[in-house]
Write a protein that holds these residues in place. Sequence first.
Motif, short mmCIF file in Angstrom:
data_model
loop_
_atom_site.label_atom_id
_atom_site.label_comp_id
_atom_site.label_asym_id
_atom_site.label_seq_id
_atom_site.Cartn_x
_atom_site.Cartn_y
_atom_site.Cartn_z
N LEU A 451 -6.60 -14.39 77.88
CA LEU A 451 -6.78 -14.04 76.47
C LEU A 451 -5.48 -13.66 75.80
CD1 LEU A 451 -10.05 -11.88 76.54
CD2 LEU A 451 -9.75 -14.13 75.52
N ALA A 452 -4.70 -12.77 76.45
CA ALA A 452 -3.52 -12.18 75.79
C ALA A 452 -2.24 -12.54 76.52
CB ALA A 452 -3.67 -10.66 75.71
N ILE A 485 -3.25 -14.52 68.25
CA ILE A 485 -3.40 -15.53 69.29
C ILE A 485 -4.16 -16.72 68.74
CG2 ILE A 485 -3.39 -13.81 71.14
CD1 ILE A 485 -6.42 -14.14 71.35
N ALA A 486 -3.95 -17.87 69.34
CA ALA A 486 -4.66 -19.10 69.00
C ALA A 486 -5.22 -19.68 70.29
CB ALA A 486 -3.73 -20.10 68.33
N TYR A 496 -7.04 -15.73 66.08
CA TYR A 496 -7.63 -14.41 66.28
C TYR A 496 -6.53 -13.35 66.24
CZ TYR A 496 -11.46 -17.25 68.08
OH TYR A 496 -12.44 -18.18 68.22
N VAL A 497 -6.94 -12.13 65.84
CA VAL A 497 -6.07 -10.96 65.93
C VAL A 497 -6.58 -10.12 67.11
CG1 VAL A 497 -5.27 -8.87 64.82
CG2 VAL A 497 -5.54 -10.95 63.48
N LEU A 498 -5.75 -9.95 68.13
CA LEU A 498 -6.12 -9.20 69.33
C LEU A 498 -5.51 -7.81 69.27
CD1 LEU A 498 -6.25 -10.41 72.97
CD2 LEU A 498 -4.78 -8.47 72.44
N THR A 499 -6.35 -6.80 69.48
CA THR A 499 -5.89 -5.41 69.47
C THR A 499 -6.39 -4.72 70.74
OG1 THR A 499 -6.02 -5.36 67.06
CG2 THR A 499 -5.86 -3.25 68.19
N MET A 500 -5.47 -3.99 71.42
CA MET A 500 -5.84 -3.23 72.62
C MET A 500 -5.35 -1.79 72.45
SD MET A 500 -5.40 -5.69 75.97
CE MET A 500 -3.66 -5.97 75.76
N GLN A 501 -6.21 -0.85 72.87
CA GLN A 501 -5.88 0.56 72.76
C GLN A 501 -6.59 1.32 73.89
OE1 GLN A 501 -6.29 2.18 68.88
NE2 GLN A 501 -6.29 4.28 69.56
N ARG A 502 -5.89 2.30 74.46
CA ARG A 502 -6.49 3.07 75.55
C ARG A 502 -7.29 4.24 74.98
NH1 ARG A 502 -2.89 6.35 79.78
NH2 ARG A 502 -1.98 4.29 80.22
N LEU A 517 -10.46 -3.58 74.05
CA LEU A 517 -9.90 -4.81 73.50
C LEU A 517 -10.80 -5.29 72.37
CD1 LEU A 517 -8.33 -7.83 75.26
CD2 LEU A 517 -10.25 -8.24 73.73
N LEU A 518 -10.20 -5.63 71.22
CA LEU A 518 -10.94 -6.08 70.04
C LEU A 518 -10.35 -7.39 69.56
CD1 LEU A 518 -13.20 -5.24 68.00
CD2 LEU A 518 -11.37 -4.31 66.58
N LEU A 519 -11.21 -8.38 69.30
CA LEU A 519 -10.79 -9.70 68.78
C LEU A 519 -11.42 -9.91 67.42
CD1 LEU A 519 -11.10 -11.97 71.93
CD2 LEU A 519 -8.99 -11.39 70.76
N GLN A 520 -10.59 -10.23 66.43
CA GLN A 520 -11.07 -10.52 65.08
C GLN A 520 -10.77 -11.98 64.77
OE1 GLN A 520 -8.85 -7.19 63.20
NE2 GLN A 520 -10.80 -6.67 62.28
N ASP A 521 -11.81 -12.73 64.39
CA ASP A 521 -11.67 -14.16 64.10
C ASP A 521 -11.13 -14.33 62.68
OD1 ASP A 521 -11.83 -16.85 63.79
OD2 ASP A 521 -13.89 -17.06 64.50
N VAL A 522 -9.94 -14.87 62.56
CA VAL A 522 -9.32 -15.11 61.24
C VAL A 522 -9.08 -16.59 61.04
CG1 VAL A 522 -8.24 -12.84 61.12
CG2 VAL A 522 -7.02 -14.69 62.24
N THR A 523 -9.84 -17.45 61.76
CA THR A 523 -9.64 -18.90 61.68
C THR A 523 -9.88 -19.41 60.27
OG1 THR A 523 -10.33 -19.11 63.98
CG2 THR A 523 -10.31 -21.11 62.66
N MET A 524 -11.06 -19.09 59.71
CA MET A 524 -11.40 -19.60 58.39
C MET A 524 -10.45 -19.07 57.34
SD MET A 524 -13.80 -21.62 59.03
CE MET A 524 -14.26 -22.00 57.34
N LEU A 525 -10.08 -17.79 57.46
CA LEU A 525 -9.15 -17.21 56.50
C LEU A 525 -7.80 -17.92 56.56
CD1 LEU A 525 -8.56 -14.98 54.44
CD2 LEU A 525 -7.91 -13.50 56.32
N THR A 526 -7.31 -18.21 57.78
CA THR A 526 -6.03 -18.88 57.93
C THR A 526 -6.08 -20.29 57.36
OG1 THR A 526 -5.58 -17.60 59.94
CG2 THR A 526 -4.27 -19.59 59.60
#
Length: 919
Positions: A451-452, A485-486, A496-502, A517-526
């Motif tokens: 993924l990352a 990430i793509a 996608y925008v990948l965010t990780m935090q403890r 871990l959080l994934l946000q789909d920004v495909t359509m926006l891009t």
Amino acid sequence: MKFIKSYSLRLMILSASAAAFLIFTVALQGIMFIFMGFLTDFLLLETLQPLAKASSLSIQGNIHMLADRIFLIRDNNPFADPDLSRENKQKALDFAVSGIEFVWLGLYSSNGDLDTGAGDCPPAIRDLDIYHLINESGNLAIQDIEAGISGDLEIVIGAPVMENSSIVRYLVGSYRYRILSDILSAINISSQSTAFIIDKKGYYRAHRDPEKVKAGESIFSDGIWGKDAEEFLSLIKTGSTGTMMFSGSGGEYFLSYAPVRGTTWSLVIEVPRNDFIYYTRYALITGSLIALLLACFFTFVFAFFITKVLTNPLKLITNSAHRISLGIFTQSLPPQLLERKDEIGQLGTAFMSMSESVRAVITAIEHLTHAAMTGRLKARSSLTGLQGDYQQIISGVNITLDVICSQIDAVPEALALFNEKREMLYWNRAMDEFLLTHGLFPADPQVLERLAGGGEGIPGDTLAREAVSLFDPSNPNPPSFSADIALLGYNGAGNYVLTMQRSSQDALCSDSVCVILLLQDVTMLTRAKIEAEEASQAKSDFLSRMSHEIRTPMNAINGMTSIAKAATNLDKIRSCLSQIEASSVHLLGVINDILDFNKIESGKLSLDAQDFSLRQDLEFVHAMMQSRSVEKGITLRFNVGNIEHDGLSTDSLRLNQVLINLLSNAIKFSPKESEVIVTVEETGRAGGESTYRFDVSDQGIGISEEQEAKLFRPFEQADGGITRNYGGTGLGLVISKNLVEMMGGEISLKSRIGEGSTFSFTIRCPAEKEFIDRSVEVASLDSEVPVYDFSGKRCLLVDDIDINREIIIELLSETKIEIEIASNGREAVDKFTASPEGWYDIILMDMQMPVLDGCSATREIRSAGRRDSVLPIIAMTANVMEDDVNRAKDSGMNAHLAKPIEISAMHAMIKRFLFLAGE
């Protein structure tokens, strides 16, 4: 005395039993209170931080949007141009302020004085912080939120207008404060929670209560002080993200903070702890009081039934109860006591059972707490062996975890929890769908790297160093990690925008961590952004070219008209008129291209098939383009191959349009003393139809493969430099491509940069060996009639424009026809009905007029019931679309003449209808 001692002993036994019961109850209530408080604090800590971060990102996005708006206004309006008039600057500012986000927008001089502005602009900005901030940064700056001239809070943003690396103007605007207040009002955690924005000194810059901002209050004004406040403020200054718990005058509360990137502000969410533990505390206190009352009641009731034989067993049980109150569960009662069959034995057995149940409940709670803190949210405690309230307690904890998991499953973004071994412990439904779409599996030990991956982590590791640090238990406070990430999935590529935090570490197991871990789909926006930018740029370029192509001939027409009016030399006047005519023809060609393209887009462009000679058509095109090629010093040569079938049946006008378009481009882009060659040949025949190939070759600038891909798109040209150097609207090739396809062929291009281009196209149409001209008989009839002598004929000219009537009267003056005029359709109908029958021989009718339009007037004339109601009526109008022509014919008009009027076409049409009327 013996009675008294016996009574006192029984009382002591009863008191001890009651005390044991109360202690047990209080202990259980205390454990519940501590656990629920601990669970509440844990959930708040885990919930508030992502909310604060998401809210700060929302504020950051709004601030960036406002900054982009300032840059867009500055860059799209040349305020640095010293020749730009004050009126034009004011118009640009008024247009920008017409949106809902501005309070005022002003353009200030280099010394800070107002040049021009829209809204309640301050007369000068020298004394405002924004003036110094712009000068210090040399770029866009944001001033801390303060009350403006009107007393309302404003967000002041400004940017310099540069010229030769120097600031010559300041574009400063004020945005509405509700952009921030709306976001703060939407953050509702509890009834007493609040959200605000502070600067690095702790002063409020945005608050639900705007009076706090206007009064210049700070967090110290609301009861935050001491070392905790200093530590909190130091974290704010460093731009940190986190959550702290404070004790103030109002009790304990949580402060979750996150920086607003691009500013000196931080978003803070304040939640009183009492909002969440109040009802738990109330229930526990009520339960304790009830237990106390029950203990007192049963003490007095059972006082009459206690006997001396209960003293020792109860004492043992009391001692055991005391140990339980101390949290010691490793104990047992004597076997002889538990083996008794009476109530004492049952009491001892029940006591031990209760002790085991309490210990099981505590163990289960500890297990669930540890599992939750380490990310194993699917862990549940078994209810086997628990009954009644004990079972309800553990069942409630299990249900609470189920609710948390269901709420996480409802999150639309893909979310997963990992342990220190990078194993996926928990994932929601969105993540499950994401993994399935991209062919990934939760059990894969390298799922996180897939993924990352792609970073620069430790040797042999594909994760970035920042991501690797999140899984190191020895690192107490690693920063969060974010990356774009793509990935290629079954539905295509996605962004996608990948965010990780403890999350917080488990104190009981310091060698384990839980990473979210959080994934946000920004495909359509891009994609939408890219497509919108490309479409907007293409249309902007097209409008720019159209403006140039229309204004250039209009400028020539206006200029030559002024020169001709001032000239006295006849040759010079004729030269000016010749230039005006050429510019008019060019302008008409541009307009025709636009109309043709509109017909193509609406699907209304059609072919008018007629019989003609291909060789004669080619001779006509050659003669038409010869003068243009000679003018540029270019040799134009036609090579006509073996044409076995010269009599074609298709739209000759449209075929010539394609050839002339391609030849115009070839001549335009070819250098002097070069050669343009047209090659024509018949390449095949089947079913009475022949296929013809046309090649137009030049030795011009050539076209690259990248430019060729955009060549036949509407609104685009191969290169923006072509427009600047050679002109053109970019519609000619689009129209040619559609015309060729309508004639059953296709168009293609072969070209190399600097070596010229060859445009090739084919058509397919019915064809005969030779072309037979069947218009000879009609011509002989026409030759018997005087060509343009309409003596004795009377025409009614209907047009609402004076200059149009004057032009037609002048054009028809040599034909000796009598002309009467009407300024609208109603006047034309009145003149016709009031005249004797046969008074008018022909009517020239405009279509679009006030009072009564031409079509309606024609219908009334046709339905007048007179013998001369069938007289010829010719539409003479600028409405030239196919729908307009059909509408004219449907209303009863005989023919259609398009403006601008061609003299020869008008004379020939009037002659034809007057001749037919005479017959």
